[in-house]
Design a protein around this motif. Structure first.
Motif, PDB file in Angstrom:
ATOM      1  N   TYR A  44       0.852  -1.187   0.000  1.00  8.40           N
ATOM      2  CA  TYR A  44       0.000   0.000   0.000  1.00  8.40           C
ATOM      3  C   TYR A  44       0.887   1.235   0.000  1.00  8.40           C
ATOM      4  O   TYR A  44       1.820   1.334   0.778  1.00  8.40           O
ATOM      5  CB  TYR A  44      -0.908   0.012   1.244  1.00  8.40           C
ATOM      6  N   HIS A  45       0.554   2.156  -0.897  1.00  6.22           N
ATOM      7  CA  HIS A  45       1.306   3.407  -1.007  1.00  6.22           C
ATOM      8  C   HIS A  45       0.301   4.551  -0.908  1.00  6.22           C
ATOM      9  O   HIS A  45      -0.650   4.624  -1.695  1.00  6.22           O
ATOM     10  CB  HIS A  45       2.057   3.447  -2.338  1.00  6.22           C
ATOM     11  N   VAL A  46       0.494   5.422   0.069  1.00  4.59           N
ATOM     12  CA  VAL A  46      -0.414   6.548   0.283  1.00  4.59           C
ATOM     13  C   VAL A  46       0.175   7.785  -0.385  1.00  4.59           C
ATOM     14  O   VAL A  46       1.348   8.115  -0.181  1.00  4.59           O
ATOM     15  CB  VAL A  46      -0.641   6.798   1.794  1.00  4.59           C
ATOM     16  N   VAL A  47      -0.647   8.441  -1.198  1.00  5.11           N
ATOM     17  CA  VAL A  47      -0.240   9.651  -1.914  1.00  5.11           C
ATOM     18  C   VAL A  47      -1.274  10.747  -1.670  1.00  5.11           C
ATOM     19  O   VAL A  47      -2.391  10.471  -1.227  1.00  5.11           O
ATOM     20  CB  VAL A  47      -0.091   9.390  -3.431  1.00  5.11           C
ATOM     21  N   ASP A  48      -0.905  11.988  -1.960  1.00  2.91           N
ATOM     22  CA  ASP A  48      -1.859  13.097  -1.816  1.00  2.91           C
ATOM     23  C   ASP A  48      -2.963  13.016  -2.867  1.00  2.91           C
ATOM     24  O   ASP A  48      -4.122  13.286  -2.585  1.00  2.91           O
ATOM     25  CB  ASP A  48      -1.144  14.444  -1.924  1.00  2.91           C
ATOM     26  N   ALA A  49      -2.572  12.676  -4.106  1.00  2.24           N
ATOM     27  CA  ALA A  49      -3.529  12.568  -5.207  1.00  2.24           C
ATOM     28  C   ALA A  49      -2.946  11.638  -6.265  1.00  2.24           C
ATOM     29  O   ALA A  49      -1.725  11.517  -6.391  1.00  2.24           O
ATOM     30  CB  ALA A  49      -3.809  13.932  -5.806  1.00  2.24           C
ATOM     31  N   LEU A  50      -3.813  11.012  -7.010  1.00  2.00           N
ATOM     32  CA  LEU A  50      -3.386  10.135  -8.098  1.00  2.00           C
ATOM     33  C   LEU A  50      -3.334  10.929  -9.396  1.00  2.00           C
ATOM     34  O   LEU A  50      -4.112  11.881  -9.579  1.00  2.00           O
ATOM     35  CB  LEU A  50      -4.351   8.959  -8.237  1.00  2.00           C
ATOM     36  N   PRO A  51      -2.443  10.552 -10.330  1.00  2.00           N
ATOM     37  CA  PRO A  51      -2.353  11.280 -11.595  1.00  2.00           C
ATOM     38  C   PRO A  51      -3.616  11.067 -12.440  1.00  2.00           C
ATOM     39  O   PRO A  51      -4.134   9.957 -12.499  1.00  2.00           O
ATOM     40  CB  PRO A  51      -1.121  10.666 -12.277  1.00  2.00           C
ATOM     41  N   LYS A  52      -4.087  12.155 -13.045  1.00  2.42           N
ATOM     42  CA  LYS A  52      -5.310  12.076 -13.843  1.00  2.42           C
ATOM     43  C   LYS A  52      -5.108  12.749 -15.198  1.00  2.42           C
ATOM     44  O   LYS A  52      -4.317  13.672 -15.333  1.00  2.42           O
ATOM     45  CB  LYS A  52      -6.463  12.744 -13.108  1.00  2.42           C
ATOM     46  N   GLY A  53      -5.863  12.285 -16.159  1.00  5.76           N
ATOM     47  CA  GLY A  53      -5.855  12.886 -17.483  1.00  5.76           C
ATOM     48  C   GLY A  53      -6.810  14.069 -17.540  1.00  5.76           C
ATOM     49  O   GLY A  53      -7.426  14.451 -16.540  1.00  5.76           O
ATOM     50  N   SER A  54      -6.978  14.628 -18.709  1.00  4.55           N
ATOM     51  CA  SER A  54      -7.825  15.812 -18.876  1.00  4.55           C
ATOM     52  C   SER A  54      -9.296  15.531 -18.597  1.00  4.55           C
ATOM     53  O   SER A  54     -10.058  16.444 -18.285  1.00  4.55           O
ATOM     54  CB  SER A  54      -7.666  16.369 -20.292  1.00  4.55           C
TER      55      SER A  54
END
Length: 94
Positions: free
Chosen positions: A59-69
Motif C-alpha cells: 500500500y502506497h499513500v499519496v496526496d492525489a493520483l495522476p489524472k488525465g484531462s
C-alpha cells in the motif's frame, strides 16, 4: 472495494513485477481530507470482503493520483519505482 473504505478518497490497484510470483498486487490510495490510512488496517478491512489473491500486499499513500484531462486516473503514470520503494508491505493474514 477500496473506494468503499471511509478513509479512501481515490485509489488505483496496479501490478508490480515480482521475481517469485511474477506479479504482486499493490494499491495506491489517496486519503479523504483529515483521514489517515493505516496499511495493515486497510488490508484487514479489505480481506474480509475479497478473496485472498485479490487483496493487495503493498500500500502506497499519496496526496492525489495522476489524472488525465477527463479526470480519469492514469495508472500508467503511477511511478512503480516509488510504490516499490515507499509502499508499505503488509503482513500476511494467514
Amino acid at each position: 472495494m477500496l473506494y468503499e473504505h471511509p478513509a479512501v478518497r481515490e485509489a488505483a490497484v496496479i501490478g508490480l513485477p515480482d521475481e517469485r510470483l511474477g506479479e504482486e498486487v499493490a494499491a495506491v490510495v489517496a486519503p479523504r481530507p483529515g483521514a489517515g490510512i493505516d496499511a495493515d488496517a486497510l488490508r484487514d478491512w479489505i480481506a474480509v470482503r475479497l478473496a485472498d489473491y485479490k487483496v493487495p500486499r503493498i500500500y502506497h499513500v499519496v496526496d492525489a493520483l495522476p489524472k488525465g484531462s477527463t479526470g480519469k486516473i492514469l495508472k500508467r503514470a503511477i511511478d512503480r519505482a516509488d510504490v516499490r520503494r515507499l509502499g508499505v508491505r503488509t503482513r500476511r493474514l494467514r
